[in-house]
Write a protein that holds these residues in place. Sequence first.
Motif, PDB file in Angstrom:
ATOM      1  N   GLU A   1       0.817  -1.216   0.000  1.00 26.41           N
ATOM      2  CA  GLU A   1       0.000   0.000   0.000  1.00 26.41           C
ATOM      3  C   GLU A   1       0.852   1.269   0.000  1.00 26.41           C
ATOM      4  O   GLU A   1       0.553   2.229  -0.714  1.00 26.41           O
ATOM      5  CB  GLU A   1      -0.938   0.010   1.208  1.00 26.41           C
ATOM      6  CG  GLU A   1      -1.856   1.224   1.250  1.00 26.41           C
ATOM      7  CD  GLU A   1      -2.895   1.140   2.334  1.00 26.41           C
ATOM      8  OE1 GLU A   1      -3.961   1.778   2.192  1.00 26.41           O
ATOM      9  OE2 GLU A   1      -2.664   0.445   3.343  1.00 26.41           O
TER      10      GLU A   1
ATOM     11  N   TYR B   1      -5.587   1.662  -4.926  1.00 25.34           N
ATOM     12  CA  TYR B   1      -5.392   0.586  -3.956  1.00 25.34           C
ATOM     13  C   TYR B   1      -6.232   0.843  -2.709  1.00 25.34           C
ATOM     14  O   TYR B   1      -6.917  -0.055  -2.198  1.00 25.34           O
ATOM     15  CB  TYR B   1      -3.911   0.485  -3.593  1.00 25.34           C
ATOM     16  CG  TYR B   1      -3.545  -0.733  -2.771  1.00 25.34           C
ATOM     17  CD1 TYR B   1      -3.014  -1.869  -3.373  1.00 25.34           C
ATOM     18  CD2 TYR B   1      -3.722  -0.748  -1.396  1.00 25.34           C
ATOM     19  CE1 TYR B   1      -2.673  -2.990  -2.631  1.00 25.34           C
ATOM     20  CE2 TYR B   1      -3.383  -1.856  -0.641  1.00 25.34           C
ATOM     21  CZ  TYR B   1      -2.859  -2.982  -1.253  1.00 25.34           C
ATOM     22  OH  TYR B   1      -2.534  -4.075  -0.500  1.00 25.34           O
TER      23      TYR B   1
ATOM     24  N   VAL C   1      -9.276  -1.423  -1.056  1.00 27.27           N
ATOM     25  CA  VAL C   1      -9.290  -1.917   0.326  1.00 27.27           C
ATOM     26  C   VAL C   1     -10.579  -1.509   1.021  1.00 27.27           C
ATOM     27  O   VAL C   1     -11.252  -2.317   1.676  1.00 27.27           O
ATOM     28  CB  VAL C   1      -8.075  -1.370   1.109  1.00 27.27           C
ATOM     29  CG1 VAL C   1      -8.175  -1.752   2.585  1.00 27.27           C
ATOM     30  CG2 VAL C   1      -6.776  -1.904   0.521  1.00 27.27           C
TER      31      VAL C   1
ATOM     32  N   GLY D   1     -12.885  -4.851   0.862  1.00 29.39           N
ATOM     33  CA  GLY D   1     -12.650  -5.647   2.060  1.00 29.39           C
ATOM     34  C   GLY D   1     -13.906  -6.219   2.683  1.00 29.39           C
ATOM     35  O   GLY D   1     -14.040  -7.452   2.830  1.00 29.39           O
TER      36      GLY D   1
ATOM     37  N   SER E   1      -5.477  -5.188  -4.132  1.00 32.25           N
ATOM     38  CA  SER E   1      -6.060  -4.562  -2.943  1.00 32.25           C
ATOM     39  C   SER E   1      -7.244  -5.343  -2.394  1.00 32.25           C
ATOM     40  O   SER E   1      -7.582  -5.218  -1.216  1.00 32.25           O
ATOM     41  CB  SER E   1      -6.493  -3.135  -3.268  1.00 32.25           C
ATOM     42  OG  SER E   1      -7.665  -3.119  -4.076  1.00 32.25           O
TER      43      SER E   1
ATOM     44  N   HIS F   1      -6.395  -7.212   0.717  1.00 23.35           N
ATOM     45  CA  HIS F   1      -5.815  -6.486   1.853  1.00 23.35           C
ATOM     46  C   HIS F   1      -6.724  -6.478   3.077  1.00 23.35           C
ATOM     47  O   HIS F   1      -6.348  -6.941   4.156  1.00 23.35           O
ATOM     48  CB  HIS F   1      -5.484  -5.054   1.411  1.00 23.35           C
ATOM     49  CG  HIS F   1      -4.848  -4.208   2.463  1.00 23.35           C
ATOM     50  ND1 HIS F   1      -3.636  -3.572   2.265  1.00 23.35           N
ATOM     51  CD2 HIS F   1      -5.236  -3.860   3.711  1.00 23.35           C
ATOM     52  CE1 HIS F   1      -3.327  -2.899   3.360  1.00 23.35           C
ATOM     53  NE2 HIS F   1      -4.296  -3.049   4.237  1.00 23.35           N
ATOM     54  N   GLY F   2      -7.922  -5.907   2.921  1.00 25.40           N
ATOM     55  CA  GLY F   2      -8.786  -5.715   4.081  1.00 25.40           C
ATOM     56  C   GLY F   2      -9.196  -7.015   4.727  1.00 25.40           C
ATOM     57  O   GLY F   2      -9.169  -7.155   5.956  1.00 25.40           O
TER      58      GLY F   2
ATOM     59  N   SER G   1     -11.553  -0.875   6.765  1.00 29.35           N
ATOM     60  CA  SER G   1     -12.011   0.179   5.855  1.00 29.35           C
ATOM     61  C   SER G   1     -12.111   1.511   6.584  1.00 29.35           C
ATOM     62  O   SER G   1     -11.778   2.563   6.022  1.00 29.35           O
ATOM     63  CB  SER G   1     -13.379  -0.197   5.265  1.00 29.35           C
ATOM     64  OG  SER G   1     -13.292  -1.353   4.462  1.00 29.35           O
TER      65      SER G   1
ATOM     66  N   ASN H   1      -8.769   3.035   6.785  1.00 24.97           N
ATOM     67  CA  ASN H   1      -8.388   3.633   5.505  1.00 24.97           C
ATOM     68  C   ASN H   1      -9.132   4.938   5.242  1.00 24.97           C
ATOM     69  O   ASN H   1      -8.567   5.890   4.704  1.00 24.97           O
ATOM     70  CB  ASN H   1      -8.633   2.637   4.370  1.00 24.97           C
ATOM     71  CG  ASN H   1      -7.495   1.660   4.190  1.00 24.97           C
ATOM     72  OD1 ASN H   1      -6.544   1.916   3.475  1.00 24.97           O
ATOM     73  ND2 ASN H   1      -7.575   0.527   4.870  1.00 24.97           N
TER      74      ASN H   1
END
Length: 422
Positions: A19, A47, A51, A55, A102, A105-106, A337, A340
Amino acid sequence: MPLPLLALMLGVFCVGTAEVVIAGILPEMSADLDVTIPTAGLLVTGYALGVTIGGPIITLLTTKWSRKGLLLSLMGVFIVGNVIAVLAPNYPTLMGARIFTSLSHGTFAAVAWHVAALMSPPDKQATAMAKIALGFNFANVLGSPIGTFIGQHFGWRATFGYVTGFAVLCLLLIVRFVPGALSTESEEGAEGSLSLREQMKVFRKGSLQLSMLITVLAQGAVFTTSTYLAPLLRDIGHFAPAMVGILLIVFGIGSVLGNILGGKAADANVMRGVLRAQSALLVALLLFWLAAPHQVPAAIALFLFGAAGFSIIPALQARILAVAAAAPALALSANVSAFNLGNGLGAWLGGATIDLGYDARAVTLTAALATAIALTLSVLMWARGRREAPEPTAAGDASAAGSAAGSVTHVDGVDGELARKA
């Protein structure tokens, strides 16, 4: 660190590095792909959006999967995405690879935190999650600088190759050391047996909604300042450019220490851990504002800011786990999330502060205001909880979570030899 937790932490290190590493190699990517630097910077935005949006959706669709199988699948997606990035012939293909990557990722971070909690005694779950969160710390302290060095000397494609190599190692460690017994959680536990609609009901809980709002504000406060550390240190503290890199390492060391201490505080009592972490962040930000023009005090304040800022992560994740026992992985993914969103909010708040004509020092006061709001909401949530029921300890929270979630497999003895292995 126990090898199962090390495997999960390495995975978080990989997704975290993927990231943030783009920021250090933007000029190389811009020149090679024949796009402007701002256009190359959109690879970070793409990205982050993947996420934030992907996610919770991926987590919701995979709740019936075994935890170990899901971790392996997600890391497989991550590896494939990075291989495509290495081979990408043009910018659109690279953007597609970034968005595809991505999507892992989450959910990976959320499931890693959840699995760490499942493998730990009830009174050690926050500490276990803090160990996983160290992966994000190391991504900033080691992963991004090393990836930047590689990209500057061997080309940006080599940076994605470097990330891919660590991801393959992570995959092998998960295969070998993460217990397969965790798969029974998806077969017998409440989360795996609930329908999608029933799992979504967890978001109707006011305590979960408020906890996620607090995550956005608290994380936003951290990024309001951390995004603008370079101009803050150079323009206000009058540090030489070469010193900024060293000071960022100081910040990183503080973040690692804060992560560990935040986990221990949340183990003792989740809600009090949240309150203490946010109180420490508020104090650190105010001290940073006072110390910013003076080099030695500024360096000390930077260390304290790093420690306080990253102590909130395990505390907030432990709180989410406590209030969303029916669908813990989904709630943790949604909270990723929220982190982010906080990153984006913080960067915007800091930029807006400077755009209003204030100097970089003022971003610490903007961050302090966001922290104060988050702390106020946390105090209100804590007071409401004390009126409704006795304040739970971390062990109590975990026990309640286990009862609500049904039959959840715990693998004890993570700090020593695992009782059951894959």
